[in-house]
Design a protein around this motif. Structure first.
Motif, PDB file in Angstrom:
ATOM      1  N   CYS A  54     126.406 134.137  84.496  1.00 13.89           N
ATOM      2  CA  CYS A  54     126.792 135.457  85.004  1.00 13.89           C
ATOM      3  C   CYS A  54     125.585 136.160  85.629  1.00 13.89           C
ATOM      4  N   VAL A  58     125.167 137.458  89.497  1.00 11.30           N
ATOM      5  CA  VAL A  58     124.857 138.860  89.816  1.00 11.30           C
ATOM      6  C   VAL A  58     123.610 138.937  90.702  1.00 11.30           C
ATOM      7  N   TRP A  88     128.051 144.960  82.129  1.00 14.75           N
ATOM      8  CA  TRP A  88     128.172 144.279  83.418  1.00 14.75           C
ATOM      9  C   TRP A  88     129.033 145.103  84.364  1.00 14.75           C
ATOM     10  N   THR A  92     127.946 146.407  87.981  1.00 17.63           N
ATOM     11  CA  THR A  92     128.785 146.120  89.146  1.00 17.63           C
ATOM     12  C   THR A  92     129.059 147.403  89.937  1.00 17.63           C
TER      13      THR A  92
END
Length: 129
Positions: A54, A58, A88, A92
């Motif tokens: 992840c 990102v 997260w 975002t």
């Protein structure tokens, strides 16, 4: 041994690269710049954990938005050691806001380019003799 497959808790550079859609050289680059952290085997091979997939994705998105490595490092510095989904989600949202801000700036640049008179307007030079 029970015969069932064991879950591999560690990922090699190649495993992480495949899972996150980047080149192995990018994984090594991110680690060299402090964006990823690996553990080392007795043979000095890098091993990453599943959450690094992840994190690597990102990083790729943040780079596509136009953030520098230093800016991405600063974003990650705000995350807890083990980010929750909400963490997260917050990150975002920040990336989306930054992308929208940069799009707005580029639209202003396009407007300036499209206005040839304004773009090519020269200020008279004061000449004193």
């Amino acid at each position: 041994m029970t015969g069932s497959a064991t879950v591999q808790p560690y990922l090699t550079v190649g495993d992480l690269a495949r899972a996150s859609g980047v080149a192995p050289s990018a994984v090594r680059f991110y680690e060299a710049h402090g964006l990823l952290t690996s553990e080392r085997t007795a043979g000095n091979q890098r091993r990453f954990r599943e959450p690094d997939v992840c994190r690597t994705k990102v990083i790729g998105v943040a780079q596509r938005v136009g953030l520098s490595i230093a800016e991405i490092r600063a974003l990650f510095a705000e995350l807890p050691a083990v980010p929750a989904p909400a963490d997260w989600g917050h990150l975002t949202g920040r990336l989306m806001a930054e992308a929208n801000h940069r799009i707005q700036q580029l639209r202003h640049v396009l407007d300036d380019i499209a206005n040839v008179e304004k773009l090519c307007e020269l200020q008279p030079v004061n000449q004193t003799s």
